[in-house]
Structure formats: C-alpha cells, structure tokens
Scaffold this active site. Structure first.
Site, PDB file in Angstrom:
ATOM      1  CD  GLU A 243      16.654 -21.820  26.594  1.00  0.00           C
ATOM      2  OE1 GLU A 243      16.492 -22.700  25.591  1.00  0.00           O
ATOM      3  OE2 GLU A 243      17.333 -21.800  27.519  1.00  0.00           O
ATOM      4  CB  CYS A 277      20.369 -25.278  26.304  1.00  0.00           C
ATOM      5  SG  CYS A 277      20.387 -23.381  26.395  1.00  0.00           S
TER       6      CYS A 277
END
Length: 495
Positions: A243, A277
């Site tokens: 991720e 993110c």
C-alpha cells in the site's frame, strides 16, 4: 531495551537511535537498531511459534486480540500522548487514530469469518468445503504518518488468521511502535507470535531478505515499495501486499456552496499536514468566475491555518510534519515548481526554523512544464485549470499512481462519468479524499500498490484458500466411466 524477540525485551546490537519531538526537539526515545543476526532470531522465534498459534481455536486468538482492544481503550490517553509527541500531529488527531485502531478489531473479526472463514456446500455424495489457512511468518513494515493505526491494519488480521509476525516500525516512530507492542505483550500473546525489530534501511533490508519469510505486508512510499517488489521478484511463494502513495487529483466543477467546497478541499489536502497517502496533491479547477471565486476563498481560508504543537490550546488544525527534513523537502519541491514556471498563490513557510511547523502552500501549475509525477508528502497543493470535464478526467488520470480521486460538483452525471473513467482505487463525490471506511477496500492501482490494506480486505492476503471435496464414506459409484470393469471374476486368467 528496544526489541521484543520471542517474548523478551532485548537491547539492539546495531546503531544507536534517538527520536526527538519534531516541534519541540526534546528527546523522546532512545535505543539501538536490530542487527541482521537479531532480525534472523526474530524470524526463528516467529517460525517456532507458528504451528501452535495456527492450531489454536480461532476463539482463543480472538480473545487475545480483543484483550488488546480493551488495553487500547484503557491506555488511550497515554498512547495518544506518545503518538502526538512523536509525529507532531495535534492531540485531537492522535486520539482519532487510537479510536480507529480499536474499531478495527471488531471489523477484522467479522471480516475473518465473512471473507476467509469456512464455507460448506452440500453435494449428492458429500460436500465441497472452502477453508483458509495462514501463510506462516509475515513481516509488517509500518509507516510514520499513522504509526499505530496503519500497522494495526496488517497485524490484527494477520494474527487472527493464525500467522506470526515480525513488526518493523518506521525508524521515525520507534516510540509509538514500542508502545503498541507493549500492549500486545500485556494482552497475553505467546512468545514469538509477535516480534519487534527497530531500525532503518539496513534493518528493513535484512528483514525483507530473510529466506524463511512467507510474506511481507508494507505501507509506505512508492520508492520503498518498488524496492521491496524488486527484492522479492521471482519468489511467488511469498505473499507481498503493498500500500503506497498517490499523486491524487481533486476536481472542482462549479460548486454551489463555495465555503463547503473550500472546507472539503482543505480536509483533502492539508489534514495531518498533508501526510496522508490519500491527500489531494493536484487540484483541478474549472476555468470561469465560479472557479476563480473558489480559489480566492481557498487561499484566504488556508492562509489562516497556523500549525502548532501537539498540546497547544486551542488545538490547531495541523501540527508539525514528521521532521524538519520533511518540511524542507516540501519547500524544496515548491521552489522546484516555481523554477519550472509555476505561480505561487500561497507560499509555504516554516513557522520557526529548527522545527517541522510548516504553513500550507498553494501553487498554480497551469503554465509549468516538465513537472515530475511524484508524491510531495506534505502540505503543498498544486492547482491546474481546465475548460471541459473530459479534459479534467484526462488530467486526473495523467499519473502513474492510482490511489484516490474525487469530484466536487452538484452534477451526478459528472460523477457517474468519473466512476467509469477514473483510474483510482478510491473515487469520492463531494467527500474528502482522506475519508475512508474500515469496511471498504483501501488501496489503489499502478504505483499506488496491489492489495487492499484495511480491516476488511486485509483478511484476503493474510490467508490462502484451501478447497476440499469430502465425504465420510467411500463407496463405488453406481455409474462408472467408460473402460472401467469391476465385475467379479471377469479378469484375465493367468497362463
């Protein structure tokens, strides 16, 4: 003693590490990195503990994980203080991180049964059964922006599935990593089921190079993720869940409520000082009077954001970045954009030299050239103007990343078009890009990663499926395939 290996706290044999508060600069934690030999010891401990842990009834593993949740609640104030001081984020936001950690426990338990439990289908002569089995020893690499919550999204489902874990926190948040592991210790994990190794790049390389690993679960930058992908290339026997980051677009198409749109944009771009993110990095604003009014108001309200210490009163919207170097990296990126022809709308500034307190920056990139497709991890929002919605979608998709994308617009048809054409794992409409549900997949495509890290979908990569056809009684079928003859006494006679 900064390492936890096989149920014992031990002193690292590597380099000494000191962690300071990024705003006040006071020393918070000190310890020693794990040596390659200690990383190997942690792996051996996890391997030894795996069979017994995997064979425990699920309810026994669940009880320990739920005890951990109880300890999180009981220690919420102290863990909030640790995370806030170490990361620089305000107290209010660190508190929400602990709450998210607690809430994910129940969701992870439900996900285990729903996505990776047992399923039985009756057949005329038996049953078809789907079961799931743990991989074995998994390495978990944690990031610094959410040092409790994000590793937790890997560790909890991994343990529930029956895996054992070697956890390496970010070298920028060793204190938070240690504090969380101490709660796991109190929860009653057997020795070796979870092991903590501290350190930077060398420790990470030693961990990912272990031949006895069964998988690696990573949350962090695309650069490190790519390196891990190359390192594990040619090893299909190991599960690799990545991720990573994003260069996320937020499209603004003639909003009806300017202030509501500005609020959403600020939440998308600047919460956690831009260190999520999913944060909006690129703001695509339609040309015209409505777009001009939106931008003017965005600049006005953003200019009022004053970052401050974690415990400042009243609480600030944003605190410091993870380090002074991280703040300087944002300033460097802003200057590079200006050198390429961008126009500054709001200059990012260090509130106080020697700290990581950085005011947000906004920059118009419409006339800039040769802009690298990279994630600037901090409070810097790049603006592009567009004329038609097709162009906006093309601009939004013009990135190697594919984590999050969003639209501010009253027009549902525009969102339907974006849903079809967007290249992103998360696509929101009139909601912040930084909003995510633990019951939904979290992740993207392209340079943003592969699997979906979250309490719900993490169950998918923490266990592998085992299909079985089974029956308690073995009988000869009434109908045989052609060429098979089981008639008594009808075989070939010997000479």
């Amino acid at each position: 003693m900064s390492l936890w290996i096989n149920g014992d706290w031990v002193t690292g044999e590597g380099e000494r590490r000191v962690k300071t508060n990024p705003v006040g600069n006071e020393a918070l934690w000190q310890g020693f990195d794990a040596s390659p030999a200690q990383v190997e010891q942690a792996c051996q401990a996890a391997r030894k503990a795996f069979p017994a842990w995997a064979k425990l009834p699920f309810t026994a593993r669940q009880a320990i994980v739920e005890k951990f949740a109880t300890l999180l609640e009981a220690n919420k104030a102290e863990l909030t203080r640790v995370i806030a001081r170490e990361t620089g984020k305000p107290r209010w936001e660190a508190t929400t991180e602990i709450t998210a950690m607690i809430n994910k426990i129940t969701i992870s338990v439900k996900a285990y049964h729903t996505r990776t439990g047992e399923q039985h289908t009756a057949m005329a002569d038996g049953a078809a059964t789907l079961r799931h089995r743990p991989h074995g020893v998994l390495a978990v690499f944690g990031p610094y922006n959410f040092p409790g919550h994000l590793p937790n999204g890997h560790i909890v489902p991994a343990l529930l599935a029956g895996n054992t874990v070697i956890f390496k926190p970010s070298e920028l948040t060793p204190w938070s990593g240690e504090a969380v592991v101490k709660l796991w210790e109190q929860a009653g994990l057997p020795p070796g089921v979870l092991n903590l190794v501290q350190g930077g790049r060398e420790t990470g390389q030693a961990l990912s190079a272990l031949s006895d690993l069964d998988g690696l679960l990573f949350t962090g930058s695309a650069g490190t993720g790519y390196q891990l992908h190359r390192q594990l290339a040619g090893q299909p026997e190991k599960i690799l869940a990545l991720e990573m980051g994003g260069n996320n677009p937020l499209i603004v198409e003639d909003p009806e409520d300017i202030d509501a749109a500005v609020h959403l944009a600020i939440q998308s771009a600047f919460v956690t000082a831009g260190q999520r993110c999913t944060c909006a990095r690129r703001l695509l604003v339609k040309n015209g009077a409505q777009g001009d009014a939106f931008l003017a108001r965005l600049i006005e309200v953003t200019a009022r954001l004053v970052p401050d210490a974690w415990d400042a009163e009243p609480q600030p919207f944003i605190g410091g970045l993870i380090s002074e170097q991280a703040a300087n990296n944002v300033i460097h990126a802003w200057r590079e954009h200006v050198a390429r022809g961008a126009k500054t709308l709001l200059e990012p500034k260090l509130v106080q030299p020697g700290t990581s307190l950085l005011t947000p920056g906004i920059i118009d990139m419409s006339d800039a050239r040769d802009i690298p497709d990279e994630e600037v991890f901090g409070p810097l929002l790049c603006v592009w103007r567009y004329d038609d919605f097709d162009s906006a979608i093309a601009m939004a998709n013009n990135t190697r990343y594919g984590l999050s994308s969003g639209l501010i617009s009253p027009d549902r048809e525009k969102f339907d078009q974006l849903l079809i054409e967007a290249r992103a794992g998360i696509v929101n409409w009139n909601k912040p890009l930084t909003g995510a549900a633990s019951t939904a997949p979290f992740g993207g495509v392209g340079a943003s990663g592969n699997h979906r890290a979250s309490a719900w979908y993490a169950a998918d990569y923490c266990a592998w499926p085992m299909a079985s056809l089974e029956t308690p009684a073995l009988t000869l079928p009434e109908a045989l395939n052609p060429g098979l003859d089981f008639t008594q006494g009808n075989g070939h006679e010997s000479a």
